[in-house]
Design a protein around this motif. Structure first.
Motif, mmCIF file in Angstrom:
data_model
loop_
_atom_site.group_PDB
_atom_site.id
_atom_site.type_symbol
_atom_site.label_atom_id
_atom_site.label_comp_id
_atom_site.label_asym_id
_atom_site.label_seq_id
_atom_site.Cartn_x
_atom_site.Cartn_y
_atom_site.Cartn_z
ATOM 1 N N THR A 228 59.769 -19.736 28.800
ATOM 2 C CA THR A 228 59.537 -18.396 29.942
ATOM 3 C C THR A 228 61.233 -17.342 30.283
ATOM 4 O O THR A 228 61.615 -16.481 30.476
ATOM 5 C CB THR A 228 59.710 -19.378 31.688
ATOM 6 N N HIS A 229 62.537 -18.370 29.800
ATOM 7 C CA HIS A 229 63.542 -17.699 29.218
ATOM 8 C C HIS A 229 64.232 -17.156 27.837
ATOM 9 O O HIS A 229 65.371 -16.668 27.965
ATOM 10 C CB HIS A 229 64.915 -19.024 29.810
ATOM 11 N N CYS A 230 62.915 -16.731 27.342
ATOM 12 C CA CYS A 230 62.888 -16.733 25.570
ATOM 13 C C CYS A 230 63.395 -14.829 25.974
ATOM 14 O O CYS A 230 63.041 -13.923 24.711
ATOM 15 C CB CYS A 230 62.200 -16.610 24.592
ATOM 16 N N GLY A 231 62.358 -13.756 27.055
ATOM 17 C CA GLY A 231 63.140 -12.767 27.405
ATOM 18 C C GLY A 231 61.043 -12.034 26.102
ATOM 19 O O GLY A 231 61.595 -10.292 25.290
ATOM 20 N N ILE A 232 60.486 -12.701 25.973
ATOM 21 C CA ILE A 232 59.613 -12.267 25.150
ATOM 22 C C ILE A 232 58.767 -10.577 25.457
ATOM 23 O O ILE A 232 58.312 -10.200 24.446
ATOM 24 C CB ILE A 232 58.728 -12.880 24.678
ATOM 25 N N GLN A 233 59.012 -10.395 26.181
ATOM 26 C CA GLN A 233 58.277 -8.928 27.391
ATOM 27 C C GLN A 233 58.428 -7.937 26.856
ATOM 28 O O GLN A 233 58.408 -7.229 26.444
ATOM 29 C CB GLN A 233 58.018 -9.597 28.093
ATOM 30 N N ASN A 234 60.650 -8.398 26.655
ATOM 31 C CA ASN A 234 60.979 -7.043 26.018
ATOM 32 C C ASN A 234 60.987 -7.076 24.815
ATOM 33 O O ASN A 234 60.879 -5.314 24.407
ATOM 34 C CB ASN A 234 62.456 -7.529 26.500
ATOM 35 N N VAL A 235 59.937 -7.518 23.836
ATOM 36 C CA VAL A 235 60.161 -6.946 22.333
ATOM 37 C C VAL A 235 59.154 -6.723 21.669
ATOM 38 O O VAL A 235 58.409 -6.802 20.883
ATOM 39 C CB VAL A 235 60.977 -8.592 21.579
ATOM 40 N N LYS A 236 57.730 -7.231 23.097
ATOM 41 C CA LYS A 236 56.677 -7.275 21.848
ATOM 42 C C LYS A 236 56.454 -6.608 21.145
ATOM 43 O O LYS A 236 55.932 -6.207 20.254
ATOM 44 C CB LYS A 236 55.813 -7.933 23.358
ATOM 45 N N LEU B 216 55.256 -13.102 14.905
ATOM 46 C CA LEU B 216 54.572 -14.776 15.307
ATOM 47 C C LEU B 216 55.241 -14.964 16.243
ATOM 48 O O LEU B 216 55.229 -16.683 16.080
ATOM 49 C CB LEU B 216 54.101 -15.140 13.417
ATOM 50 N N VAL B 217 56.431 -15.513 15.453
ATOM 51 C CA VAL B 217 57.548 -15.687 15.918
ATOM 52 C C VAL B 217 57.420 -16.411 17.731
ATOM 53 O O VAL B 217 57.829 -17.253 18.501
ATOM 54 C CB VAL B 217 59.188 -16.319 15.958
ATOM 55 N N VAL B 218 57.232 -14.609 17.983
ATOM 56 C CA VAL B 218 57.068 -14.367 19.707
ATOM 57 C C VAL B 218 56.180 -14.813 19.822
ATOM 58 O O VAL B 218 55.737 -15.622 21.324
ATOM 59 C CB VAL B 218 57.150 -12.894 20.132
ATOM 60 N N LEU B 219 54.999 -14.394 19.373
ATOM 61 C CA LEU B 219 53.719 -15.805 20.138
ATOM 62 C C LEU B 219 53.596 -17.004 19.637
ATOM 63 O O LEU B 219 53.336 -17.804 20.867
ATOM 64 C CB LEU B 219 52.499 -15.201 19.146
ATOM 65 N N LEU B 220 54.726 -17.249 18.843
ATOM 66 C CA LEU B 220 55.176 -19.233 18.840
ATOM 67 C C LEU B 220 55.660 -19.290 20.479
ATOM 68 O O LEU B 220 55.381 -20.461 20.890
ATOM 69 C CB LEU B 220 55.588 -19.481 17.544
ATOM 70 N N LEU B 221 56.880 -18.795 20.481
ATOM 71 C CA LEU B 221 57.451 -18.987 21.549
ATOM 72 C C LEU B 221 56.410 -18.840 22.971
ATOM 73 O O LEU B 221 57.020 -19.903 23.826
ATOM 74 C CB LEU B 221 58.663 -17.588 21.768
ATOM 75 N N ASP B 222 55.727 -18.021 23.362
ATOM 76 C CA ASP B 222 55.287 -17.694 24.263
ATOM 77 C C ASP B 222 53.991 -19.461 24.497
ATOM 78 O O ASP B 222 54.393 -19.792 25.395
ATOM 79 C CB ASP B 222 53.827 -16.790 24.301
ATOM 80 N N GLY B 223 53.240 -19.696 23.148
ATOM 81 C CA GLY B 223 52.653 -20.231 23.652
ATOM 82 C C GLY B 223 52.761 -21.713 23.752
ATOM 83 O O GLY B 223 52.647 -22.600 24.110
ATOM 84 N N LEU B 224 54.864 -22.327 23.733
ATOM 85 C CA LEU B 224 55.310 -23.226 23.965
ATOM 86 C C LEU B 224 55.960 -22.841 25.558
ATOM 87 O O LEU B 224 56.882 -23.856 25.686
ATOM 88 C CB LEU B 224 56.685 -23.826 23.164
ATOM 89 N N ASN B 225 55.236 -21.358 26.018
ATOM 90 C CA ASN B 225 56.113 -21.874 27.792
ATOM 91 C C ASN B 225 57.328 -21.024 27.539
ATOM 92 O O ASN B 225 58.062 -22.039 28.627
ATOM 93 C CB ASN B 225 55.228 -22.766 28.480
#
Length: 361
Positions: free
Chosen positions: A267-275, A256-265
């Motif tokens: 781009t430098h959080c590396g969410i694609q690597n951990v999803k 859910l935290v990863v989704l929140l970071l994606d919603g906040l756009n």
């Protein structure tokens, strides 16, 4: 007026958001993920089916708390279905999906999460009703419990269908998210914040209830002559529920935290690597719950063990019976009586223990 893209395939939206799916689930990594996913899903189906069957079979479990626990197991079973569907519609396949099929894939996951979350909320209400009266079980009737269970699934299905009903980015691709290319970022913020807030509220409520039960039990234990096991039962039930809640929060919060970071756009959080790893962690929650039920509840574990043993005995007995020649079965009435006696003894062993003895709920 913005143009809508209902007829496009998912590769169009993945390209718009610059999301690469080709290299994430290929080769040995794909095989490992599919093997673990298949094993976990099989375990989810079998173990949660056993939990539901145990509640149906054992009359000691015919109370609101255990009906809701069985419904939580049903939500985990549904989560297993959602993960199976996801396994066959992810990775490189994602780009070939139609919009409706992708909505179905994500909607199943969202529905399973909502069903578990709302179910835990209802269990909190049920525990509060019983604990405030210092009773093991609440006075909810079967009709009310049935209505609550139907309501839980109605809310879950609705929440899973919200993006399909219109809260998406098909008509405004500039607001599309990265992890969910046809979900708008505003929806991801709403979805993740809502669930995280509910998580926090539930944790606070359960801790308060548990502290109240612990304090009340200690006070009553010095003034009553009831059995120790009976006084400890409300505390044990609360420990079981709190363990389930803790596992749920730990397994779902990172995603859910990863989704929140994606919603906040971000781009430098590396969410694609951990999803994908956080998705497997969420899958692990549905694996853990049946283990928690059986570990924390001796009566539940005993009932499940008896069902497994009886299934194995019935299978081996049928195999032996099929190998006996018909001439042997027709020798004498004494011999056939011997077989009948064996069947009666086996049925007695399989059926005993559901109503007798003292439970450790």
């Amino acid at each position: 007026m913005n143009e809508c893209y209902y007829d496009k395939r998912m590769d169009f939206f993945y390209n718009q958001t610059k999301t690469d799916t080709a290299d994430e689930w290929t080769g040995p990594q794909l095989i490992v993920v599919l093997c673990f996913g298949t094993f976990f899903c099989l375990f989810i189906f079998i173990s949660n089916s056993l939990v539901i069957a145990a509640v149906v079979k054992n009359k000691r479990f015919h109370f609101p708390f255990y009906y809701l626990l069985a419904n939580l197991a049903a939500a985990d079973f549904f989560a297993g279905i959602a993960y199976v569907f996801l396994m066959f519609n992810t990775g490189p396949v994602s780009k070939t999906l139609t919009v409706n099929r992708w909505f179905l894939r994500q909607g199943l996951l969202d529905t399973s999460l909502t069903a578990s979350l709302v179910n835990l909320l209802v269990i909190a209400v049920e525990r509060h009703m019983s604990i405030m009266r210092m009773k093991i079980h609440s006075n909810l009737t079967k009709k009310r419990v049935t209505f609550l269970i139907i309501s839980i699934w109605a809310i879950a299905i609705f929440m899973g269908a919200v993006p399909t009903l219109g809260w998406n980015c098909l008509c405004d691709i500039t607001v599309c998210s990265s992890l969910a290319p046809i979900y708008s970022r505003s929806y991801l913020i709403f979805w993740s914040v809502l669930n995280l807030v509910v998580f926090f509220i539930m944790v606070v409520v359960y801790i308060r209830i548990y502290m109240y039960v612990q304090r009340k039990t200690n006070v009553l234990s010095s003034h009553t002559s009831g059995s120790i096991s009976r006084r400890r039962t409300p505390v044990k039930l609360m420990k079981t529920v709190m363990t389930v809640l803790g596992a749920f929060v730990v397994c779902w919060t990172p995603g859910l935290v990863v989704l929140l970071l994606d919603g906040l756009n971000c781009t430098h959080c590396g969410i694609q690597n951990v999803k994908r790893w956080f998705l497997l962690l969420a899958l692990l929650n549905s694996v853990m719950n049946p283990i928690i039920y059986s570990y924390k509840d001796d009566e539940m574990w005993g009932t499940m063990k008896r069902m497994i043993c009886c299934f194995s005995e019935d299978k081996s007995h049928n195999r032996r019976s099929s190998q006996i020649p018909s001439t042997v079965l027709c020798r004498t009435t004494d011999t056939s009586g011997h077989y009948i006696e064996d069947g009666i003894i086996q049925g007695t062993i399989c059926g005993k223990g559901d109503l007798g003895g003292k439970g450790n709920s």
